[in-house]
Design an enzyme around this catalytic site. Sequence first.
Site, PDB file in Angstrom:
ATOM      1  N   LYS A 574       0.825  -1.219   0.000  1.00 29.24           N
ATOM      2  CA  LYS A 574       0.000   0.000   0.000  1.00 29.24           C
ATOM      3  C   LYS A 574       0.857   1.266   0.000  1.00 29.24           C
ATOM      4  O   LYS A 574       0.379   2.362  -0.212  1.00 29.24           O
ATOM      5  CB  LYS A 574      -0.957  -0.005   1.186  1.00 29.24           C
ATOM      6  CG  LYS A 574      -2.000  -1.139   1.126  1.00 29.24           C
ATOM      7  CD  LYS A 574      -2.888  -1.136   2.356  1.00 29.24           C
ATOM      8  CE  LYS A 574      -3.802  -2.347   2.460  1.00 29.24           C
ATOM      9  NZ  LYS A 574      -5.038  -2.196   1.662  1.00 29.24           N
ATOM     10  N   LYS A 682     -15.322   5.523  -0.702  1.00 33.71           N
ATOM     11  CA  LYS A 682     -15.909   6.351   0.358  1.00 33.71           C
ATOM     12  C   LYS A 682     -15.409   7.784   0.248  1.00 33.71           C
ATOM     13  O   LYS A 682     -16.164   8.746   0.392  1.00 33.71           O
ATOM     14  CB  LYS A 682     -15.553   5.773   1.739  1.00 33.71           C
ATOM     15  CG  LYS A 682     -16.141   4.383   1.971  1.00 33.71           C
ATOM     16  CD  LYS A 682     -15.485   3.650   3.143  1.00 33.71           C
ATOM     17  CE  LYS A 682     -15.835   2.165   3.080  1.00 33.71           C
ATOM     18  NZ  LYS A 682     -14.999   1.331   3.974  1.00 33.71           N
TER      19      LYS A 682
HETATM   20  C1  26Q Z   1      -5.602 -15.008   7.103  1.00 35.05           C
HETATM   21  C2  26Q Z   1      -4.960 -15.980   7.839  1.00 35.05           C
HETATM   22  C3  26Q Z   1      -4.678 -15.787   9.197  1.00 35.05           C
HETATM   23  C4  26Q Z   1      -5.093 -14.608   9.783  1.00 35.05           C
HETATM   24  C5  26Q Z   1      -5.743 -13.655   9.058  1.00 35.05           C
HETATM   25  C6  26Q Z   1      -5.994 -13.852   7.707  1.00 35.05           C
HETATM   26  C7  26Q Z   1      -6.655 -12.795   6.927  1.00 35.05           C
HETATM   27  C8  26Q Z   1      -7.565 -11.948   7.512  1.00 35.05           C
HETATM   28  C9  26Q Z   1      -8.142 -10.920   6.795  1.00 35.05           C
HETATM   29  C10 26Q Z   1      -6.344 -12.610   5.593  1.00 35.05           C
HETATM   30  C11 26Q Z   1      -6.933 -11.598   4.878  1.00 35.05           C
HETATM   31  C12 26Q Z   1      -7.831 -10.735   5.465  1.00 35.05           C
HETATM   32  C13 26Q Z   1      -8.438  -9.612   4.772  1.00 35.05           C
HETATM   33  C14 26Q Z   1      -8.198  -9.273   3.530  1.00 35.05           C
HETATM   34  C15 26Q Z   1      -8.773  -8.050   2.954  1.00 35.05           C
HETATM   35  O1  26Q Z   1      -9.326  -7.222   3.659  1.00 35.05           O
HETATM   36  N1  26Q Z   1      -8.684  -7.859   1.626  1.00 35.05           N
HETATM   37  C16 26Q Z   1      -9.235  -6.663   1.016  1.00 35.05           C
HETATM   38  O2  26Q Z   1     -10.552  -6.959   0.599  1.00 35.05           O
HETATM   39  C17 26Q Z   1     -11.206  -5.786   0.151  1.00 35.05           C
HETATM   40  C18 26Q Z   1     -12.642  -6.150  -0.151  1.00 35.05           C
HETATM   41  O3  26Q Z   1     -12.719  -6.889  -1.322  1.00 35.05           O
HETATM   42  C19 26Q Z   1     -10.489  -5.197  -1.037  1.00 35.05           C
HETATM   43  O4  26Q Z   1     -11.111  -3.987  -1.372  1.00 35.05           O
HETATM   44  C20 26Q Z   1      -9.018  -4.957  -0.730  1.00 35.05           C
HETATM   45  O5  26Q Z   1      -8.342  -4.548  -1.890  1.00 35.05           O
HETATM   46  C21 26Q Z   1      -8.394  -6.220  -0.169  1.00 35.05           C
HETATM   47  O6  26Q Z   1      -7.066  -5.964   0.241  1.00 35.05           O
END
Ligand code: 26Q
Length: 848
Positions: A574, A682
């Site tokens: 980012k 947003k």
């Molecule tokens: C995985 C394994 C262990 C612990 C945590 C996780 C984990 C938790 C949350 C992996 C990924 C996430 C979240 C990812 C995320 O927020 N991605 C975003 O999703 C948005 C909605 O589609 C997009 O707009 C963003 O570009 C993207 O980064």
Amino acid sequence: MTSPTLSSTSPRPEIVVEDDRTGMSPESLERAVLDHLRFTRSKVLETATSLDVYFALAYTVRDRLMERWMATKRAYQDQNPKRVYYLSAEFLMGRFMHSNLLNLGLYDFAAEQLRRYDLELSEVLEHETDPGLGNGGLGRLAACFLDSMATLGLPGYGYGIRYEFGIFRQELSDGCQVEQPDAWLRHGNPWEIRRPEHSVEVRFGGRVEQTHADDGNLRWQWVDGQRIVGVPYDYPVAGYGTPHVNTLRLWRARASEDFDLAVFNDGDYRRAVEQKALSESISKVLYPKDESPAGKELRLKQQYFFVACSIHDILRRYFHGHPRLDALAGKVAIQLNDTHPAIAVAEMMRVLLDDHHLEWEEAWSITQGTLAYTNHTLLPEALERWPVDLFARLLPRHLQIIFEINHRFLRQVHVFAPGDDARKRRMSLIEEGPTQQIRMAHLAVVGCHSVNGVAELHSELVKRDVLRDFAEMFPERFNNKTNGVTPRRWLMQCNPRLSALIDERIGRAWVTDLSQLSRLRPLAEDPSFCEAVMQVKRANKRVVADTVRRRFGLHVDPDRMLFDVQVKRIHEYKRQLMNCLHLVAQYRRLKFAHPDDDVFVPRFVVFGGKAAPGYAQAKKQIKLINDVATIINQDPQCQGKLAALFWPNYNVSQAEHLIPATDLSEQISMAGKEASGTGNMKFQMNGALTIGTLDGANIEIREEVGADNFFLFGLHADAVRGQKAAGYDPNRFIDETEELRAAVELIEEGFFSPEHRDLHREVVDYLRLRDPYLICADYADYARAQREVDDAYRDASRWGRMVVHNIASSGKFSSDRTIAQYARDIWDVTPVPVESLVEPMPPRREGS
Ligand code: 26Q
């Protein structure tokens, strides 16, 4: 586990609207608040704290949602439509009270009423803890989707985990991130209803037994192991301008009673208590998104726990109207929010095969017909994998099923590309290596009928890179659904001044049809309208400037300074570091280069966002930003010209505060890495201009608003690949770009860490030696775009026009549009009419 309810033995009671109890008149409302103070909080006005008032008001509002909630459930039961279930490990709902007040049309009433008791509604609202049951974009998207499903009248349910501790609270100590636990349930939660009668038992461990069934067939049964109970907690999700109130159901883990008994009877009391605590730890804490999602056993347990509970619940509801499973895919759509719930593929198969005795082929076609998967990442290291031996221990039957799915799937691959063993290895659900791993994304793609990305570029890159082999084999499965955000929370609620101004010009149909905003476009040529919009912006900036002064002792001039904001998780891709380098360059320009530069556009640069606790690189960047901010803010030469702040504990509530006051939105990820972004939308809706790369939904935002109204810079995704392939050397760019070189050197010599000159050496080495996200390659063009920002801002009428164009072009980015597309293309669900027995309130314009 389901215990009989009254309705299963006696005729269904009619829903009676007791006007006295839940009336919408000012008298009823006042009575209700006073009654709740007395009967729920045991207080009278004289002894009530403002927290008591918050609770009394919350219960008053909740009572008024109940009729609508029951009417909605009744309508869904009676009409038995196809339903959609959104399975997500995260829901970042934000506070409930404000949006529920708005949805019920009660905001102004409540404000007036409280004022008579000398209370400010906005202050009472601050008592609500922001439920942080998510990490960032993915969790917030789930919340926007629920809002849109309810508003569109779709029979949609959210299913997830009721974490006892949400995402950690971020504190800054000497400029470093310190994580504190988020005990969001400490004061109780008026927005949830516990439903023990729908508890579900879930198994872990044990073994798989083969049995001969009466029909002579062989069956597999998963037996023994440890059992845990999921207790559901329901949250009402009210639509706007409709009586629909949908349900978010979150599961809490409890030790099962017979388990308790058995262990306690063993006589080993201490072990028994420990075991119980261990069972209940499953829903204890939300895992922060890590830079590498290493296989944490508890996280896998969380995933299976909520998926198993949810599928059980979905089938229970299905069996109300349908005796046989063959109609399932016509009646149930299940959307998997990333791979976190992807174990649903195997669980669905297990239930259909082992509990309902379907043949493999039929079970498979029902599973595929029901499930759909959304991908949210292009970072290969972020794709989930689980060690096979962990699966063998926790979910032995699922492992067996996954091997069988893989076996059949690889036969298909063989037919598709005979002899291509490399392809088979790449596509297998099992990754071979020192330890075998299950690739959850592959499981999801194979087991679902739809795979979607979240912005056009992202969906193309999913097909071209991360899931290329699969897109070749199943092209019809792949599709795009560009993200959106709910205009209720992200415009109407967070920016009442702008909403009122929009209403004045085009009425208020935009709240549920955001494409109406395009009617503002001609007004970009109306200087008085542009000026009115900029007055709103200044008013919002004053509110933030006031907070900044009170909370951080920092003085910023809202009338002269450009508010430049980058708020999102801290991650290398980012590129907060690039923004920080530009801040240093601005500082140098003020301080050393042109001290009396009178064309300098004064700026207030705000950063905000959490770093994963184990993400060392991100944490170093937070420290650097804070150190740079400290030096700048202390420097008299910067007074009124340059100020910077790392805003602690960025969350949904802080976003609602900051976004309406932003002039410039920083969306500067390396092209090809940000799946979509939703913050970008947003900001646009609230009249910020974007400086951004051709990444994620930025591309579509720019398409909508036009190139003239967007500050574009940077390499595009293909050029990024080219740079990398050609052997990228950041030093070349550092040497070539004077401004960048000087900024890097200032950091390197310890200017921002006078007490410890080497402190930021590692960040500098990172840039010089690795720079994996091409900050140095993009810097010069970024600085060029920033100069264009300055030029535009100096011309107030030009800026105002651009702002109006941005607002007017944000209609596409409503999550209503996104959800309508999911409903039509993936889920095949349609709105269900709900007859409200309660008098709907005419939507009113709400005060600030
Ligand atoms: C995985 C394994 C262990 C612990 C945590 C996780 C984990 C938790 C949350 C992996 C990924 C996430 C979240 C990812 C995320 O927020 N991605 C975003 O999703 C948005 C909605 O589609 C997009 O707009 C963003 O570009 C993207 O980064």
